[in-house]
Write a protein that holds these residues in place. Sequence first.
Motif, PDB file in Angstrom:
ATOM      1  N   ARG A   6       0.856  -1.197   0.000  1.00  0.00           N
ATOM      2  CA  ARG A   6       0.000   0.000   0.000  1.00  0.00           C
ATOM      3  C   ARG A   6       0.889   1.244   0.000  1.00  0.00           C
ATOM      4  O   ARG A   6       2.001   1.238   0.489  1.00  0.00           O
ATOM      5  CB  ARG A   6      -0.863   0.007   1.267  1.00  0.00           C
ATOM      6  N   SER A   7       0.335   2.340  -0.541  1.00  0.00           N
ATOM      7  CA  SER A   7       1.033   3.628  -0.487  1.00  0.00           C
ATOM      8  C   SER A   7       0.330   4.525   0.513  1.00  0.00           C
ATOM      9  O   SER A   7      -0.843   4.328   0.830  1.00  0.00           O
ATOM     10  CB  SER A   7       1.023   4.295  -1.872  1.00  0.00           C
ATOM     11  N   VAL A   9      -0.358   8.356   0.540  1.00  0.00           N
ATOM     12  CA  VAL A   9      -0.260   9.642  -0.170  1.00  0.00           C
ATOM     13  C   VAL A   9      -0.998  10.733   0.607  1.00  0.00           C
ATOM     14  O   VAL A   9      -0.507  11.841   0.780  1.00  0.00           O
ATOM     15  CB  VAL A   9      -0.820   9.511  -1.607  1.00  0.00           C
ATOM     16  N   ILE A 101      10.715   0.505  -1.778  1.00  0.00           N
ATOM     17  CA  ILE A 101       9.774   1.523  -1.288  1.00  0.00           C
ATOM     18  C   ILE A 101      10.374   2.903  -1.564  1.00  0.00           C
ATOM     19  O   ILE A 101      11.603   3.065  -1.550  1.00  0.00           O
ATOM     20  CB  ILE A 101       9.473   1.307   0.224  1.00  0.00           C
ATOM     21  N   ALA A 116       3.186   7.450  -6.947  1.00  0.00           N
ATOM     22  CA  ALA A 116       2.529   6.210  -6.482  1.00  0.00           C
ATOM     23  C   ALA A 116       1.812   5.502  -7.634  1.00  0.00           C
ATOM     24  O   ALA A 116       1.785   4.272  -7.704  1.00  0.00           O
ATOM     25  CB  ALA A 116       1.545   6.532  -5.357  1.00  0.00           C
ATOM     26  N   PRO A 122       5.403   0.528  -3.077  1.00  0.00           N
ATOM     27  CA  PRO A 122       4.749   1.496  -2.175  1.00  0.00           C
ATOM     28  C   PRO A 122       5.466   2.841  -2.165  1.00  0.00           C
ATOM     29  O   PRO A 122       6.694   2.894  -2.249  1.00  0.00           O
ATOM     30  CB  PRO A 122       4.851   0.830  -0.800  1.00  0.00           C
ATOM     31  N   VAL A 123       4.671   3.897  -2.084  1.00  0.00           N
ATOM     32  CA  VAL A 123       5.209   5.263  -2.049  1.00  0.00           C
ATOM     33  C   VAL A 123       4.658   5.975  -0.817  1.00  0.00           C
ATOM     34  O   VAL A 123       3.464   5.875  -0.511  1.00  0.00           O
ATOM     35  CB  VAL A 123       4.814   6.035  -3.334  1.00  0.00           C
ATOM     36  N   ILE A 124       5.547   6.667  -0.115  1.00  0.00           N
ATOM     37  CA  ILE A 124       5.131   7.442   1.060  1.00  0.00           C
ATOM     38  C   ILE A 124       5.333   8.919   0.752  1.00  0.00           C
ATOM     39  O   ILE A 124       6.426   9.335   0.345  1.00  0.00           O
ATOM     40  CB  ILE A 124       5.943   7.047   2.309  1.00  0.00           C
ATOM     41  N   LEU A 336       4.278  -1.461   5.301  1.00  0.00           N
ATOM     42  CA  LEU A 336       4.083  -1.283   3.857  1.00  0.00           C
ATOM     43  C   LEU A 336       4.992  -2.212   3.050  1.00  0.00           C
ATOM     44  O   LEU A 336       4.668  -2.591   1.919  1.00  0.00           O
ATOM     45  CB  LEU A 336       4.320   0.176   3.441  1.00  0.00           C
TER      46      LEU A 336
END
Length: 471
Positions: A6-7, A9, A101, A116, A122-124, A336
């Motif tokens: 999951r990301s 955002v 990540i 993302a 996954p992107v934070i 994540l």
Amino acid sequence: MTLANRSLVTIDDLSNGEIESVFSLADKMAGALDRQTDVCQGKIMVSLFFEPSTRTRLSFEAAMHRLGGSVISAVDIGATSLAKGESLADMAKIVGSYADIIVIRHPWEGSAKVVADYAGVPVINAGDGGHQHPTQTLCDLYTIQKERQTIRGLKIALLGDLKYGRTIHSLIFALAKFGANILFCPTPGLEVPQNIIKKLVTEYGGEVEIQPAVEGKKRAGVLPMDAVYITPSSPHQLALMPGINFDLELKTGVDALYVTRPQKERFTYDEGQGINSSLVVNKEFLKGKEFKKTLVMHPLPRVDELAYEVDADPRSMYFKQAARGIPIRMALLALLLGSREVAVREEPDFFRSKVNYPIYKGGYEVTCPNPVCVSVQGTETKYLKPEFKIVSLEPLTLRCVYCEHGFEPKYIASADWHEGRLDTKKYHRADSHWARTIKPENLIVFNSKSEAEAQGFKPSRYAGAGHPGGD
Ligand code: CP
């Protein structure tokens, strides 16, 4: 339950139960920070910070090291191929093939969503312009939860730059999700954007009561309060709505005072000349009865709005907020990356935070009016198609899916009115009754008459020649 792949955002990407699970894993990790090096062994985090950062970048990197993972980084756009005209989407695909990540801070609003959408990992979002900063919000909520054992029903005052403060925007929605009341205390000229107030009321329930500015100063004492959000779970709502007693709201005490610096780097030229934020939270300011048990919070960095003399006061929380960034970010990375799983509370969120609005994809060239939205930046326009949620028909309001900026187009038409019949290819004022009758899939919007006429539409008698909403 797994949060793998999951990301994060915006703060809406995590349910209340998921946020609580991050907190409970952070609690476990906080007790043994130096004994977690097996958790993310072999994983790589890429750290892309294209705006200055001390806390967020270094705590993410420290968190990954403490989990036994590796970090690669770029901290200057000029040292990446973005400077040669590469798009965010291409960069995301490449970086996503090098790392497990991505953590990104970027000045364009909506940039983290684009990364993302394209990265495949996954992107934070570590801050996208003035839009959101969800991991700061996790540190803020965690601190409130630890110090007060609950968030629900608390009264949190937000002070300073409520217009450009991305930590403020994420925190507003998070506090609403968890059932807190909010006192808005902006520096004049830096009030919370209307699209945030609208989203707060329509998607999280509760009420926002606006206080007239002059009266506000007299009645609210030192806090320049201009509005109050009352959570639907509060007994106040029944007792005091409509017509909140602002004096009473203060007399009963403020649970947390969240101070922010003026985000001068985002000011327009006029704001830079005209905005005066002389209020300083110092010992004198905090003498009021309403602050007796107040947690004094700040995402930091501070400039002049929070005096150093407050640091020794037991009510000061800002260094704890920053320090808690390590276990919070360790927990988030581990979840994540799928390196840890946690139990998530099953019951639905107390407040509805997601609404399935119809999407407007255009067909005619309506672009997001926010000049710092990712969707209007040169290279990005080659592949990003403007896309908006239709969040209201009265007045017709669109919200950009990237930066969440809301706007009210002035003119509308329907795709099915003119098919094959040029005589019915008409446009109307968006505030005429037609806006309510057009099916979302047929909606066409224009920001000006000239835009509509350039596409071959003629004014209907509902286009309102001379209407103030005209060109
Ligand atoms: N709170 C915060 O985002 O700090 P940095 O800008 O130093 O990362």
